[in-house]
Design a protein around this motif. Structure first.
Motif, PDB file in Angstrom:
ATOM      1  N   ARG A 152       0.821  -1.215   0.000  1.00  0.00           N
ATOM      2  CA  ARG A 152       0.000   0.000   0.000  1.00  0.00           C
ATOM      3  C   ARG A 152       0.852   1.260   0.000  1.00  0.00           C
ATOM      4  NH1 ARG A 152      -3.163  -2.696   4.694  1.00  0.00           N
ATOM      5  NH2 ARG A 152      -4.725  -3.858   3.534  1.00  0.00           N
ATOM      6  N   ILE A 153       2.165   1.089   0.172  1.00  0.00           N
ATOM      7  CA  ILE A 153       3.073   2.222   0.214  1.00  0.00           C
ATOM      8  C   ILE A 153       3.853   2.221  -1.100  1.00  0.00           C
ATOM      9  CG2 ILE A 153       4.945   3.338   1.474  1.00  0.00           C
ATOM     10  CD1 ILE A 153       4.121   1.489   3.876  1.00  0.00           C
ATOM     11  N   LEU A 154       3.506   3.116  -1.991  1.00  0.00           N
ATOM     12  CA  LEU A 154       4.154   3.225  -3.300  1.00  0.00           C
ATOM     13  C   LEU A 154       4.120   1.906  -4.072  1.00  0.00           C
ATOM     14  CD1 LEU A 154       7.282   5.356  -2.315  1.00  0.00           C
ATOM     15  CD2 LEU A 154       5.103   6.174  -3.230  1.00  0.00           C
ATOM     16  N   GLY A 155       3.009   1.202  -3.965  1.00  0.00           N
ATOM     17  CA  GLY A 155       2.869  -0.066  -4.670  1.00  0.00           C
ATOM     18  C   GLY A 155       1.539  -0.173  -5.388  1.00  0.00           C
ATOM     19  N   VAL A 156       1.419  -1.173  -6.214  1.00  0.00           N
ATOM     20  CA  VAL A 156       0.195  -1.413  -6.989  1.00  0.00           C
ATOM     21  C   VAL A 156      -0.999  -1.673  -6.075  1.00  0.00           C
ATOM     22  CG1 VAL A 156      -0.867  -2.988  -8.664  1.00  0.00           C
ATOM     23  CG2 VAL A 156       1.490  -2.235  -8.985  1.00  0.00           C
ATOM     24  N   ASP A 157      -0.765  -2.310  -4.931  1.00  0.00           N
ATOM     25  CA  ASP A 157      -1.871  -2.596  -4.008  1.00  0.00           C
ATOM     26  C   ASP A 157      -2.598  -1.340  -3.552  1.00  0.00           C
ATOM     27  OD1 ASP A 157      -1.487  -5.304  -4.187  1.00  0.00           O
ATOM     28  OD2 ASP A 157      -0.390  -5.484  -2.297  1.00  0.00           O
ATOM     29  N   GLU A 158      -1.876  -0.238  -3.475  1.00  0.00           N
ATOM     30  CA  GLU A 158      -2.490   1.048  -3.100  1.00  0.00           C
ATOM     31  C   GLU A 158      -3.638   1.375  -4.058  1.00  0.00           C
ATOM     32  OE1 GLU A 158      -1.137   5.727  -2.574  1.00  0.00           O
ATOM     33  OE2 GLU A 158       0.306   4.250  -3.316  1.00  0.00           O
ATOM     34  N   TYR A 159      -3.434   1.120  -5.339  1.00  0.00           N
ATOM     35  CA  TYR A 159      -4.449   1.416  -6.353  1.00  0.00           C
ATOM     36  C   TYR A 159      -5.499   0.311  -6.438  1.00  0.00           C
ATOM     37  CZ  TYR A 159      -0.913   4.806  -7.463  1.00  0.00           C
ATOM     38  OH  TYR A 159       0.004   5.819  -7.361  1.00  0.00           O
ATOM     39  N   LEU A 160      -5.061  -0.926  -6.323  1.00  0.00           N
ATOM     40  CA  LEU A 160      -5.996  -2.053  -6.419  1.00  0.00           C
ATOM     41  C   LEU A 160      -7.056  -2.007  -5.319  1.00  0.00           C
ATOM     42  CD1 LEU A 160      -3.597  -5.014  -7.296  1.00  0.00           C
ATOM     43  CD2 LEU A 160      -5.173  -3.798  -8.817  1.00  0.00           C
TER      44      LEU A 160
END
Length: 177
Positions: A152-160
């Protein structure tokens, strides 16, 4: 700099500690990227070698004096190496790639830990340590990366996690992060 306090119960003991949000964020991204590179490089190196196989390593684990589960390693080397090799190469590569881009970090951290557990058990007895070696350190780091939801920190999961699919299926947050 923003600071927070956590009040929690750890092993039956009340604990309170203060931390810096900024530095926790930097450290989690760094740990995720470093662990991602370790896995990705190990996997892609095996894939690009073209003739890599776990058979020799597994037979060595089976024949080592003091080895745990020697029959398992021998069976894997003799009967299942056609499955073990691609699982190992692709598992390392994909876990590493997922950690680097921050996608499905908890899921990837879990499977990375499983891979490290197999490496740890097959490496017994340990050459340079008693009980704890680098594989256990990797498992602990992966646990922390997953527990914090470092994707969730500068990663794709943040957007997903902001997509309609995840909002309609909140259980997906357990594999993301």
């Amino acid at each position: 700099m923003s600071r927070r306090t956590i009040e929690t119960d750890i092993f039956g003991r009340e604990t309170t500690f203060e931390y810096s949000e900024r530095w926790v964020g930097y450290s989690l991204v760094t740990l995720r990227l470093v662990m991602g590179w370790v896995f990705f490089y190990a996997g892609i190196d095996k894939l690009l070698a073209g003739d890599w196989s776990a058979q020799g390593y597994l037979m060595g684990a089976a024949s080592r004096e003091g080895s745990l589960f020697p029959g398992l390693w021998e069976t894997m080397a003799q009967n299942y190496v056609g499955l073990i090799d691609p699982l190992n190469m692709w598992g390392l590569t994909l876990v590493g790639l997922a950690l680097i881009v921050g996608a499905a970090v908890r899921w990837s951290a879990f499977w990375g830990s499983v891979i490290m557990l197999f490496y740890y058990l097959s490496g017994y007895p340990l050459e340079n340590s008693l009980l704890i070696d680098s594989h256990v350190v990797y498992i602990a780091l992966l646990f922390g990366i997953g527990a914090f939801g470092a994707g969730r920190i500068l990663g794709v999961d943040e957007y997903l996690e902001r997509t309609a699919v995840v909002e309609n299926n909140p259980w997906l947050r357990y594999v993301l992060g």
